[in-house]
Motif scaffolding. Structure first.
Motif, PDB file in Angstrom:
ATOM      1  N   TYR A  85       0.653  -1.420  -0.004  1.00  0.00           N
ATOM      2  CA  TYR A  85      -0.014   0.149  -0.275  1.00  0.00           C
ATOM      3  C   TYR A  85       0.938   1.645  -0.260  1.00  0.00           C
ATOM      4  O   TYR A  85       0.408   1.871   0.579  1.00  0.00           O
ATOM      5  N   GLY A  86       1.993   0.688  -0.309  1.00  0.00           N
ATOM      6  CA  GLY A  86       2.933   2.522  -0.357  1.00  0.00           C
ATOM      7  C   GLY A  86       2.554   3.291  -1.344  1.00  0.00           C
ATOM      8  O   GLY A  86       2.348   4.766  -1.324  1.00  0.00           O
ATOM      9  N   ALA A  87       1.929   2.818  -1.943  1.00  0.00           N
ATOM     10  CA  ALA A  87       1.509   4.196  -3.395  1.00  0.00           C
ATOM     11  C   ALA A  87       0.040   4.725  -2.975  1.00  0.00           C
ATOM     12  O   ALA A  87      -1.044   4.977  -4.153  1.00  0.00           O
ATOM     13  N   ASP A  88      -0.632   3.858  -2.071  1.00  0.00           N
ATOM     14  CA  ASP A  88      -2.355   4.467  -1.876  1.00  0.00           C
ATOM     15  C   ASP A  88      -2.388   5.210  -0.878  1.00  0.00           C
ATOM     16  O   ASP A  88      -1.854   5.572   0.198  1.00  0.00           O
ATOM     17  N   ILE A  89      -2.941   6.277  -1.424  1.00  0.00           N
ATOM     18  CA  ILE A  89      -3.060   7.358  -0.536  1.00  0.00           C
ATOM     19  C   ILE A  89      -3.595   8.062   1.005  1.00  0.00           C
ATOM     20  O   ILE A  89      -3.292   8.616   1.960  1.00  0.00           O
ATOM     21  N   TYR A  90      -4.653   6.510   0.520  1.00  0.00           N
ATOM     22  CA  TYR A  90      -4.386   6.496   1.929  1.00  0.00           C
ATOM     23  C   TYR A  90      -4.744   5.664   3.088  1.00  0.00           C
ATOM     24  O   TYR A  90      -4.115   5.977   4.269  1.00  0.00           O
ATOM     25  N   TYR A  91      -4.210   4.810   2.505  1.00  0.00           N
ATOM     26  CA  TYR A  91      -3.153   4.616   3.560  1.00  0.00           C
ATOM     27  C   TYR A  91      -1.191   5.073   3.962  1.00  0.00           C
ATOM     28  O   TYR A  91      -1.542   5.274   5.193  1.00  0.00           O
ATOM     29  N   GLU A  92      -0.881   5.991   3.031  1.00  0.00           N
ATOM     30  CA  GLU A  92      -0.239   6.439   3.170  1.00  0.00           C
ATOM     31  C   GLU A  92      -0.371   7.666   4.002  1.00  0.00           C
ATOM     32  O   GLU A  92       0.453   8.432   4.892  1.00  0.00           O
ATOM     33  N   SER A  93      -1.105   8.137   3.649  1.00  0.00           N
ATOM     34  CA  SER A  93      -1.757   9.630   4.767  1.00  0.00           C
ATOM     35  C   SER A  93      -2.069   9.096   5.976  1.00  0.00           C
ATOM     36  O   SER A  93      -1.069   9.892   7.346  1.00  0.00           O
ATOM     37  N   ARG A  94      -2.109   7.928   6.491  1.00  0.00           N
ATOM     38  CA  ARG A  94      -2.219   7.392   7.823  1.00  0.00           C
ATOM     39  C   ARG A  94      -0.741   7.529   8.089  1.00  0.00           C
ATOM     40  O   ARG A  94      -0.888   7.343   9.726  1.00  0.00           O
ATOM     41  N   ARG A  95      -0.860   6.467   7.851  1.00  0.00           N
ATOM     42  CA  ARG A  95       0.601   5.557   7.973  1.00  0.00           C
ATOM     43  C   ARG A  95       1.782   6.836   8.730  1.00  0.00           C
ATOM     44  O   ARG A  95       2.408   6.253   9.367  1.00  0.00           O
ATOM     45  N   GLU A  96       1.397   7.865   7.495  1.00  0.00           N
ATOM     46  CA  GLU A  96       3.066   9.061   7.567  1.00  0.00           C
ATOM     47  C   GLU A  96       2.484   9.581   9.264  1.00  0.00           C
ATOM     48  O   GLU A  96       3.463  10.460   9.968  1.00  0.00           O
ATOM     49  N   LYS A  97       0.841  10.143   9.694  1.00  0.00           N
ATOM     50  CA  LYS A  97       1.006  10.427  10.761  1.00  0.00           C
ATOM     51  C   LYS A  97       0.802   9.766  12.245  1.00  0.00           C
ATOM     52  O   LYS A  97      -0.075  10.589  13.170  1.00  0.00           O
ATOM     53  N   THR A  98       1.000   8.091  11.635  1.00  0.00           N
ATOM     54  CA  THR A  98       0.413   7.592  13.246  1.00  0.00           C
ATOM     55  C   THR A  98       2.192   7.147  13.742  1.00  0.00           C
ATOM     56  O   THR A  98       2.915   6.663  13.076  1.00  0.00           O
ATOM     57  N   ALA A  99       2.118   7.098  14.819  1.00  0.00           N
ATOM     58  CA  ALA A  99       3.742   6.617  15.609  1.00  0.00           C
ATOM     59  C   ALA A  99       3.072   5.252  16.359  1.00  0.00           C
ATOM     60  O   ALA A  99       1.732   4.944  17.069  1.00  0.00           O
ATOM     61  N   PHE A 100       4.439   4.537  16.382  1.00  0.00           N
ATOM     62  CA  PHE A 100       3.678   3.133  17.372  1.00  0.00           C
ATOM     63  C   PHE A 100       4.524   3.228  18.942  1.00  0.00           C
ATOM     64  O   PHE A 100       6.168   2.572  18.938  1.00  0.00           O
ATOM     65  N   ILE A 101       4.141   3.054  20.228  1.00  0.00           N
ATOM     66  CA  ILE A 101       5.000   3.083  21.269  1.00  0.00           C
ATOM     67  C   ILE A 101       4.528   1.417  21.516  1.00  0.00           C
ATOM     68  O   ILE A 101       3.555   1.137  22.263  1.00  0.00           O
ATOM     69  N   SER A 102       5.911   0.805  21.296  1.00  0.00           N
ATOM     70  CA  SER A 102       5.272  -0.668  21.336  1.00  0.00           C
ATOM     71  C   SER A 102       5.461  -1.596  22.413  1.00  0.00           C
ATOM     72  O   SER A 102       7.172  -1.073  22.940  1.00  0.00           O
ATOM     73  N   GLN A 103       5.225  -1.872  23.308  1.00  0.00           N
ATOM     74  CA  GLN A 103       5.077  -2.424  24.586  1.00  0.00           C
ATOM     75  C   GLN A 103       6.193  -3.620  24.904  1.00  0.00           C
ATOM     76  O   GLN A 103       5.646  -5.017  24.319  1.00  0.00           O
ATOM     77  N   VAL A 104       7.501  -3.838  24.721  1.00  0.00           N
ATOM     78  CA  VAL A 104       8.379  -5.262  24.523  1.00  0.00           C
ATOM     79  C   VAL A 104       7.147  -6.521  25.648  1.00  0.00           C
ATOM     80  O   VAL A 104       6.963  -5.599  26.434  1.00  0.00           O
ATOM     81  N   CYS A 105       7.870  -7.349  25.141  1.00  0.00           N
ATOM     82  CA  CYS A 105       7.047  -8.678  25.699  1.00  0.00           C
ATOM     83  C   CYS A 105       7.641  -8.815  27.603  1.00  0.00           C
ATOM     84  O   CYS A 105       8.614  -9.506  27.026  1.00  0.00           O
ATOM     85  N   LYS A 106       7.332  -9.325  28.413  1.00  0.00           N
ATOM     86  CA  LYS A 106       7.626 -10.213  29.684  1.00  0.00           C
ATOM     87  C   LYS A 106       7.484 -10.808  29.590  1.00  0.00           C
ATOM     88  O   LYS A 106       7.880 -12.206  30.486  1.00  0.00           O
ATOM     89  N   GLU A 107       5.898 -11.952  28.916  1.00  0.00           N
ATOM     90  CA  GLU A 107       5.395 -13.040  28.606  1.00  0.00           C
ATOM     91  C   GLU A 107       5.318 -13.303  27.615  1.00  0.00           C
ATOM     92  O   GLU A 107       4.859 -11.882  26.888  1.00  0.00           O
TER      93      GLU A 107
END
Length: 352
Positions: free
Chosen positions: A116-138
């Motif tokens: 979806y790199g050339a999909d303007i709908y996906y790309e616009s959201r992807r650029e404006k979204t940040a992910f703070i991922s929690q490292v798994c303890k279990e």
């Protein structure tokens, strides 16, 4: 990039600060499931950070249903046989922060990016979204991220890794976007806590996973078994084609498009679709190239472990989150299917 530390008792205040300029999605319990919902500043709804979310945050970038455009028809007054069509795209991407997803969830979007790199709908959201991922303890007994080339502390797709330590989290920026989220005065320098964080990332969850199964032969094995319907009928025997595996998968990206009209106006909608459904490949002529669940399961497993890797430099289109196993009502296990495919193809090759 400098790591930061946030005490557990200041976590919600920090998220409220991020919510001033962003839509902040956090995992909460809703009707017995863990789902990602927008956080309202000052909310007393507890976060669920101990367990993997039932539903991945795929909706943040690739909504389950979204309007792509609106359209309207206008007849000419003097020449009613002539009609003008007006079309307006509807792109609504807002700054978003996803907090508390797992590394496998964030990595799922690296699978999307190739498609979806050339999909303007996906790309616009992807650029404006940040992910703070929690490292798994279990880990759960359904987790197998190490089979697909990652692990409980994988940083691919994440902008910040949140590493649980005794009294809070060490926040390790992965991208410049992630570093921009770590400017709050509530965050402290993590020099003292980094040693604990490093130890956490090297043990616990990764040790629980044990040795990874080598699936490097899966690509060729699945192709070799493409026409072996006896094999696919056997491994799909208990499948009920409900589609839970696809809707809960962080890397499934198939969709359908429909036009919905009311009078002279309407909108075009893109919605998630389910390759385990008979209707997914049903053609207008009535022919269906995947008429049975065996054909459809063959495609699902083959796409993730053979077709997609063949197109994208060996990248497996599965992040090993295990949701398709955990939430399958009849316990179809994709790990067993892949292993059996490798073993069966090897046996057939040896016999020939």
């Amino acid at each position: 990039m400098n790591s930061k530390y946030i005490p557990a008792d200041k976590l919600t205040a920090w998220l409220d600060g991020l919510a001033a300029d962003n839509r902040v999605l956090v995992p909460v319990v809703e009707n017995g499931s863990i789902v990602f919902r927008p956080r309202e500043a000052g909310s007393d709804t507890p976060l669920e950070l101990e367990k993997q979310a039932t539903v991945p945050p795929k909706n943040a970038v690739f909504p389950a249903s979204e309007p792509l455009l609106t359209f309207s028809y206008q007849k000419h007054e003097d020449e009613p046989e002539k009609v003008d069509v007006s079309v307006q795209p509807t792109i609504n991407a807002q700054p978003t922060v996803v907090f508390g997803c797992r590394p496998c969830d964030a990595r799922g979007f690296t699978i999307f990016d190739n498609v979806y790199g050339a999909d303007i709908y996906y790309e616009s959201r992807r650029e404006k979204t940040a992910f703070i991922s929690q490292v798994c303890k279990e880990t759960a007994n359904t987790c197998f991220c190490h089979w697909t080339g990652e692990g409980p502390a994988d940083s691919r797709g994440s902008d910040v890794l949140a590493v649980p330590v005794d009294a809070g989290y060490v926040l390790e920026p992965v991208t410049e976007k992630g570093e921009g989220l770590l400017t709050s005065s509530l965050l402290a320098d993590a020099s003292k806590e980094q040693q604990d964080a490093a130890a956490q990332m090297k043990k616990d969850a990764r040790e629980q996973l044990g040795e990874a199964v080598d699936v490097s032969e899966a690509r060729g094995a699945l192709l070799a078994l493409f026409d072996n319907m006896e094999f696919w009928e056997d491994v799909s025997a208990k499948c009920i084609s409900c589609g839970a595996c696809t809707y809960l998968c962080p890397t499934c990206y198939c969709f359908n498009i429909t036009d919905e009209t009311c009078g002279s106006q309407g909108h075009r909608v893109r919605s998630w679709d389910n390759c385990m459904s008979y209707l997914f490949t049903l053609e207008g002529s009535g022919h269906n190239p995947r008429p049975t669940k065996a054909h459809r399961l063959k495609n699902r497993v083959g796409h993730k472990f053979s077709y997609y890797p063949g197109l994208h430099d060996g990248l497996i289109a599965c992040c090993g989150c295990g949701r398709c196993i955990k939430s399958c009502p009849v316990s179809v296990d994709i790990r067993e299917i892949v292993q059996r495919a490798i073993e069966t193809a090897a046996a057939e090759t040896k016999a020939s």
